[in-house]
Design a protein around this motif. Structure first.
Motif, PDB file in Angstrom:
ATOM      1  N   TYR A  91      26.205  77.547  -3.653  1.00  0.00           N
ATOM      2  CA  TYR A  91      26.691  76.177  -3.792  1.00  0.00           C
ATOM      3  C   TYR A  91      25.825  75.191  -3.020  1.00  0.00           C
ATOM      4  O   TYR A  91      25.456  74.132  -3.531  1.00  0.00           O
ATOM      5  CB  TYR A  91      28.135  76.064  -3.281  1.00  0.00           C
ATOM      6  CG  TYR A  91      29.159  76.802  -4.096  1.00  0.00           C
ATOM      7  CD1 TYR A  91      29.368  76.482  -5.435  1.00  0.00           C
ATOM      8  CD2 TYR A  91      29.921  77.810  -3.532  1.00  0.00           C
ATOM      9  CE1 TYR A  91      30.314  77.156  -6.181  1.00  0.00           C
ATOM     10  CE2 TYR A  91      30.865  78.491  -4.276  1.00  0.00           C
ATOM     11  CZ  TYR A  91      31.059  78.160  -5.602  1.00  0.00           C
ATOM     12  OH  TYR A  91      31.991  78.827  -6.342  1.00  0.00           O
ATOM     13  N   ILE A  92      25.520  75.552  -1.786  1.00  0.00           N
ATOM     14  CA  ILE A  92      24.924  74.568  -0.891  1.00  0.00           C
ATOM     15  C   ILE A  92      23.528  74.146  -1.321  1.00  0.00           C
ATOM     16  O   ILE A  92      23.121  73.010  -1.120  1.00  0.00           O
ATOM     17  CB  ILE A  92      24.912  75.113   0.552  1.00  0.00           C
ATOM     18  CG1 ILE A  92      24.655  73.974   1.528  1.00  0.00           C
ATOM     19  CG2 ILE A  92      23.866  76.179   0.737  1.00  0.00           C
ATOM     20  CD1 ILE A  92      24.775  74.397   2.965  1.00  0.00           C
ATOM     21  N   LYS A  93      22.761  75.046  -1.929  1.00  0.00           N
ATOM     22  CA  LYS A  93      21.409  74.690  -2.338  1.00  0.00           C
ATOM     23  C   LYS A  93      21.403  73.662  -3.467  1.00  0.00           C
ATOM     24  O   LYS A  93      20.380  73.017  -3.719  1.00  0.00           O
ATOM     25  CB  LYS A  93      20.633  75.937  -2.746  1.00  0.00           C
ATOM     26  CG  LYS A  93      21.137  76.616  -4.006  1.00  0.00           C
ATOM     27  CD  LYS A  93      20.394  77.921  -4.275  1.00  0.00           C
ATOM     28  CE  LYS A  93      18.919  77.691  -4.508  1.00  0.00           C
ATOM     29  NZ  LYS A  93      18.212  78.934  -4.831  1.00  0.00           N
ATOM     30  N   LEU A  94      22.566  73.491  -4.123  1.00  0.00           N
ATOM     31  CA  LEU A  94      22.665  72.518  -5.205  1.00  0.00           C
ATOM     32  C   LEU A  94      23.142  71.151  -4.730  1.00  0.00           C
ATOM     33  O   LEU A  94      23.080  70.189  -5.490  1.00  0.00           O
ATOM     34  CB  LEU A  94      23.623  73.031  -6.286  1.00  0.00           C
ATOM     35  CG  LEU A  94      23.195  74.293  -7.039  1.00  0.00           C
ATOM     36  CD1 LEU A  94      24.323  74.774  -7.928  1.00  0.00           C
ATOM     37  CD2 LEU A  94      21.937  74.035  -7.853  1.00  0.00           C
ATOM     38  N   LEU A  95      23.617  71.050  -3.492  1.00  0.00           N
ATOM     39  CA  LEU A  95      24.254  69.809  -3.052  1.00  0.00           C
ATOM     40  C   LEU A  95      23.287  68.632  -2.966  1.00  0.00           C
ATOM     41  O   LEU A  95      23.699  67.487  -3.075  1.00  0.00           O
ATOM     42  CB  LEU A  95      24.940  70.021  -1.704  1.00  0.00           C
ATOM     43  CG  LEU A  95      26.178  70.922  -1.728  1.00  0.00           C
ATOM     44  CD1 LEU A  95      26.755  71.062  -0.330  1.00  0.00           C
ATOM     45  CD2 LEU A  95      27.235  70.365  -2.677  1.00  0.00           C
ATOM     46  N   ASN A  96      22.009  68.896  -2.761  1.00  0.00           N
ATOM     47  CA  ASN A  96      21.014  67.820  -2.785  1.00  0.00           C
ATOM     48  C   ASN A  96      20.447  67.606  -4.182  1.00  0.00           C
ATOM     49  O   ASN A  96      19.564  66.775  -4.372  1.00  0.00           O
ATOM     50  CB  ASN A  96      19.862  68.130  -1.833  1.00  0.00           C
ATOM     51  CG  ASN A  96      20.222  67.909  -0.380  1.00  0.00           C
ATOM     52  OD1 ASN A  96      21.069  67.072  -0.068  1.00  0.00           O
ATOM     53  ND2 ASN A  96      19.594  68.661   0.508  1.00  0.00           N
ATOM     54  N   PHE A  97      20.963  68.360  -5.126  1.00  0.00           N
ATOM     55  CA  PHE A  97      20.389  68.337  -6.470  1.00  0.00           C
ATOM     56  C   PHE A  97      21.384  67.780  -7.495  1.00  0.00           C
ATOM     57  O   PHE A  97      21.498  66.595  -7.693  1.00  0.00           O
ATOM     58  CB  PHE A  97      19.931  69.746  -6.837  1.00  0.00           C
ATOM     59  CG  PHE A  97      19.344  69.854  -8.208  1.00  0.00           C
ATOM     60  CD1 PHE A  97      18.181  69.177  -8.539  1.00  0.00           C
ATOM     61  CD2 PHE A  97      19.961  70.625  -9.166  1.00  0.00           C
ATOM     62  CE1 PHE A  97      17.644  69.273  -9.809  1.00  0.00           C
ATOM     63  CE2 PHE A  97      19.435  70.727 -10.436  1.00  0.00           C
ATOM     64  CZ  PHE A  97      18.273  70.057 -10.771  1.00  0.00           C
TER      65      PHE A  97
END
Length: 311
Positions: A91-97
């Motif tokens: 989840y977290i790797k997508l939060l800036n995306f």
């Protein structure tokens, strides 16, 4: 009692004055929005928590989580909001995306701060072009030279959105290799942790801007990759800088339509059968961006493959 003179006082205004809407959290200004060095959404979230003198997990748990699900997260275990959503790498790797969690996080932060521009701290406007395959980091990366400069000049410490991309290996400003491991405890740092503080290790708490603690890579190896890195930074940086215009500017919206059209055709050399998209309009839109879609994918794939071969 005699009154020679009577003093007239103005009448009281009993109408309720118009009070502008107040935000729950500070109306915090994002850093370098509309430029290549624009702040990332995760960086903004951590700075917002620090501005309220709380850790990110407390801000998420008591303010953001209720906006997500409509109630407080009372769990204190890893199955709570911190463990389940914002520190889970998938989840977290997508939060800036982009994605559902990203849009919901943007929506909640904009609701709490009354800002209307936090989408520009992500790549949501360009999700038709950028996919997360090979491109998004699983752990934090930073430039110690940037941290050192900001600290010495009493500037706010933050994390540019550009640092979130795995193929970006050098700082766009200092041309110094990005660091992904704490020089004190040798830990690779999560993109966000319950106690995250910008510029400091979330494991040992040490300052990450001490240049004396870092070993510089080989000069020859660095220069062999610099040209490729510069081109990649130009392409990603241009898209990041155009975030502020992507939702308003008609030409940018049309460019996004073209991106979708090409992606559906798997970015091959195709025959344009859509009569509504003329060759002239495509050429004009591509020219304004300076790079074609094929340029981006060839470059990003090349960098990703080189990184995989090294690992």
């Amino acid at each position: 009692m005699q009154f020679d003179k009577l003093t007239l006082y103005p009448c009281y205004d009993l109408h309720t004055p118009a009070i502008t809407e107040r935000s729950v959290l500070y109306f915090l200004e994002p850093i370098n929005m509309g430029t290549l060095e624009c702040e990332s959404l995760i960086s903004y979230l951590i700075r917002l928590a620090e501005a309220h003198c709380v850790t990110p997990d407390k801000l998420i748990k008591h303010k953001i989580y209720p906006f997500f699900w409509g109630h407080d997260d009372l769990s204190t275990s890893d199955k709570g909001i911190i463990g389940r959503t914002f520190t889970n790498r998938s989840y977290i790797k997508l939060l800036n995306f982009s994605g559902w969690y990203t849009s919901k996080l943007v929506e909640s932060l904009e609701h709490l701060t009354l800002r209307r521009d936090l989408t520009c701290l992500t790549m949501m406007h360009w999700h038709e072009l950028i996919t997360c395959v090979y491109l998004l980091r699983d752990c934090k990366a930073w430039c110690p030279s940037c941290y050192s400069y900001w600290h010495q000049n009493k500037l706010p410490i933050y994390e540019p959105l550009l640092w979130s991309f795995e193929p970006v290996a050098v700082c766009s400003h200092h041309h110094y290799p990005l660091i992904t491991q704490c020089p004190y405890c040798n830990h690779r740092l999560p993109i966000i942790a319950p106690n995250s503080r910008l510029g400091y290790c979330s494991h040992c708490g040490e300052w990450l801007g001490n240049l004396e603690k870092y070993y510089k890579k080989s000069h020859d190896l660095y220069h062999s990759e610099l040209a490729l890195q510069s081109e990649l930074i130009k392409i990603l940086g241009l898209l990041i800088a155009l975030n502020t215009q992507a939702s308003q500017n008609e030409s940018i919206r049309f460019y996004r339509q073209i991106i979708t059209y090409f992606q559906l055709k798997e970015l091959e050399n195709i025959e344009l059968s859509n009569s509504q998209i003329s060759q002239k309009r495509i050429h004009k839109s591509m020219s304004s961006i300076k790079h074609t879609i094929e340029d981006f994918w060839k470059l990003s794939s090349r960098v990703a493959l080189e990184n995989c071969s090294k690992n």
